[in-house]
Scaffold this motif. Structure first.
Motif, PDB file in Angstrom:
ATOM      1  N   ARG A   1       0.806  -1.231   0.000  1.00  0.00           N
ATOM      2  CA  ARG A   1       0.000   0.000   0.000  1.00  0.00           C
ATOM      3  C   ARG A   1       0.833   1.272   0.000  1.00  0.00           C
ATOM      4  O   ARG A   1       0.561   2.137   0.813  1.00  0.00           O
ATOM      5  N   PRO A   2       1.768   1.638  -0.717  1.00  0.00           N
ATOM      6  CA  PRO A   2       2.483   0.841  -1.700  1.00  0.00           C
ATOM      7  C   PRO A   2       3.541  -0.066  -1.059  1.00  0.00           C
ATOM      8  O   PRO A   2       3.947  -1.041  -1.673  1.00  0.00           O
ATOM      9  N   GLY A   3       3.978   0.232   0.166  1.00  0.00           N
ATOM     10  CA  GLY A   3       4.925  -0.655   0.840  1.00  0.00           C
ATOM     11  C   GLY A   3       4.182  -1.795   1.525  1.00  0.00           C
ATOM     12  O   GLY A   3       2.955  -1.792   1.632  1.00  0.00           O
ATOM     13  N   ALA A   4       4.929  -2.779   2.000  1.00  0.00           N
ATOM     14  CA  ALA A   4       4.337  -3.952   2.659  1.00  0.00           C
ATOM     15  C   ALA A   4       3.732  -3.556   4.002  1.00  0.00           C
ATOM     16  O   ALA A   4       4.377  -2.897   4.813  1.00  0.00           O
TER      17      ALA A   4
ATOM     18  N   ASN B   1       0.711  -5.109   7.167  1.00  0.00           N
ATOM     19  CA  ASN B   1      -0.102  -6.243   7.599  1.00  0.00           C
ATOM     20  C   ASN B   1      -1.477  -6.101   6.941  1.00  0.00           C
ATOM     21  O   ASN B   1      -2.170  -5.102   7.130  1.00  0.00           O
ATOM     22  N   ALA B   2      -1.858  -7.099   6.166  1.00  0.00           N
ATOM     23  CA  ALA B   2      -3.087  -7.023   5.367  1.00  0.00           C
ATOM     24  C   ALA B   2      -4.336  -6.923   6.239  1.00  0.00           C
ATOM     25  O   ALA B   2      -5.240  -6.135   5.943  1.00  0.00           O
ATOM     26  N   ARG B   3      -4.402  -7.719   7.307  1.00  0.00           N
ATOM     27  CA  ARG B   3      -5.601  -7.708   8.159  1.00  0.00           C
ATOM     28  C   ARG B   3      -5.786  -6.336   8.814  1.00  0.00           C
ATOM     29  O   ARG B   3      -6.895  -5.789   8.811  1.00  0.00           O
ATOM     30  N   GLU B   4      -4.719  -5.786   9.371  1.00  0.00           N
ATOM     31  CA  GLU B   4      -4.820  -4.470  10.012  1.00  0.00           C
ATOM     32  C   GLU B   4      -5.192  -3.395   9.001  1.00  0.00           C
ATOM     33  O   GLU B   4      -6.030  -2.536   9.278  1.00  0.00           O
ATOM     34  N   SER B   5      -4.567  -3.433   7.822  1.00  0.00           N
ATOM     35  CA  SER B   5      -4.858  -2.449   6.786  1.00  0.00           C
ATOM     36  C   SER B   5      -6.323  -2.498   6.360  1.00  0.00           C
ATOM     37  O   SER B   5      -6.975  -1.460   6.226  1.00  0.00           O
ATOM     38  N   LEU B   6      -6.861  -3.691   6.170  1.00  0.00           N
ATOM     39  CA  LEU B   6      -8.260  -3.821   5.741  1.00  0.00           C
ATOM     40  C   LEU B   6      -9.229  -3.371   6.822  1.00  0.00           C
ATOM     41  O   LEU B   6     -10.271  -2.786   6.534  1.00  0.00           O
ATOM     42  N   ARG B   7      -8.913  -3.657   8.077  1.00  0.00           N
ATOM     43  CA  ARG B   7      -9.808  -3.251   9.176  1.00  0.00           C
ATOM     44  C   ARG B   7      -9.844  -1.735   9.341  1.00  0.00           C
ATOM     45  O   ARG B   7     -10.859  -1.177   9.744  1.00  0.00           O
ATOM     46  N   GLN B   8      -8.734  -1.054   9.051  1.00  0.00           N
ATOM     47  CA  GLN B   8      -8.649   0.392   9.220  1.00  0.00           C
ATOM     48  C   GLN B   8      -9.169   1.156   8.014  1.00  0.00           C
ATOM     49  O   GLN B   8      -9.476   2.340   8.119  1.00  0.00           O
ATOM     50  N   ARG B   9      -9.299   0.497   6.903  1.00  0.00           N
ATOM     51  CA  ARG B   9      -9.673   1.153   5.653  1.00  0.00           C
ATOM     52  C   ARG B   9     -11.186   1.152   5.486  1.00  0.00           C
ATOM     53  O   ARG B   9     -11.819   0.098   5.532  1.00  0.00           O
ATOM     54  N   PRO B  10     -11.795   2.319   5.252  1.00  0.00           N
ATOM     55  CA  PRO B  10     -13.252   2.327   5.023  1.00  0.00           C
ATOM     56  C   PRO B  10     -13.575   1.718   3.654  1.00  0.00           C
ATOM     57  O   PRO B  10     -12.862   1.934   2.678  1.00  0.00           O
ATOM     58  N   PHE B  11     -14.648   0.939   3.626  1.00  0.00           N
ATOM     59  CA  PHE B  11     -15.079   0.300   2.381  1.00  0.00           C
ATOM     60  C   PHE B  11     -16.465   0.783   2.012  1.00  0.00           C
ATOM     61  O   PHE B  11     -17.337   0.903   2.860  1.00  0.00           O
ATOM     62  N   ASN B  12     -16.649   1.043   0.746  1.00  0.00           N
ATOM     63  CA  ASN B  12     -17.954   1.412   0.222  1.00  0.00           C
ATOM     64  C   ASN B  12     -18.787   0.130   0.129  1.00  0.00           C
ATOM     65  O   ASN B  12     -18.391  -0.818  -0.551  1.00  0.00           O
TER      66      ASN B  12
END
Length: 160
Positions: free
Chosen positions: A86-89, A91-102
């Protein structure tokens, strides 16, 4: 009169020479070749089965994304230590939990190519993907790569 079949000892030595007749020698060598082919085919069958399981896991993951949400689908397959770029490496789980999704967002993909290690512990899938809003034309088209590892069940190790 028979001949000695040579070359079956350590490093091609003659410690295991066998007396074999002409027709018997042909049968003996044919059986050895058949045994080698069968061993190769067994390994191909095992790898093919494991690759089929990997592709099925990717397709089920893609179907979950369309049925529920991309975020829920990813969280259902990601290993605890999986990474995304994102663009660097990160943790996928933490990134997805913090990112708002439409909730109307839609990510679609389909695996077209993949392979798996002989051990079955690591594999990848790749193919086309597209993103946009549900019911509308996609606004993004590209390629995805998923790297999967077996941790009891298949878990995604790297998403890109």
């Amino acid at each position: 009169m028979g001949r000695l079949a040579r070359g079956w000892g350590p490093a091609g030595g003659r410690s295991h020479d066998a007396f074999v007749s002409g027709a018997g020698e042909l049968v003996f060598h044919a059986l050895l070749q058949l045994a080698g082919v069968m061993r190769y085919l067994r390994s191909c069958t095992a790898a093919s089965t494991q690759l089929s399981e990997l592709v099925a896991a990717e397709r089920a993951f893609a179907a979950r994304s369309e049925a529920s949400s991309t975020q829920a689908a990813f969280l259902s397959v990601l290993a605890d230590d999986a990474i995304m770029f994102r663009p660097g490496a990160v943790n996928a789980r933490e990134s997805l939990r913090q990112r708002p999704f439409n909730p109307n967002g839609l990510l679609r993909w389909m695996p077209l190519l993949g392979d798996i290690a002989e051990s079955g512990e690591l594999g990848y899938t790749t193919g086309p993907c597209e993103a946009g809003l549900r019911g509308e034309a996609p606004t993004y088209k590209g390629q995805f790569v998923s790297i999967w590892q077996r941790i009891g069940i298949r878990r995604m190790a790297i998403a890109g």
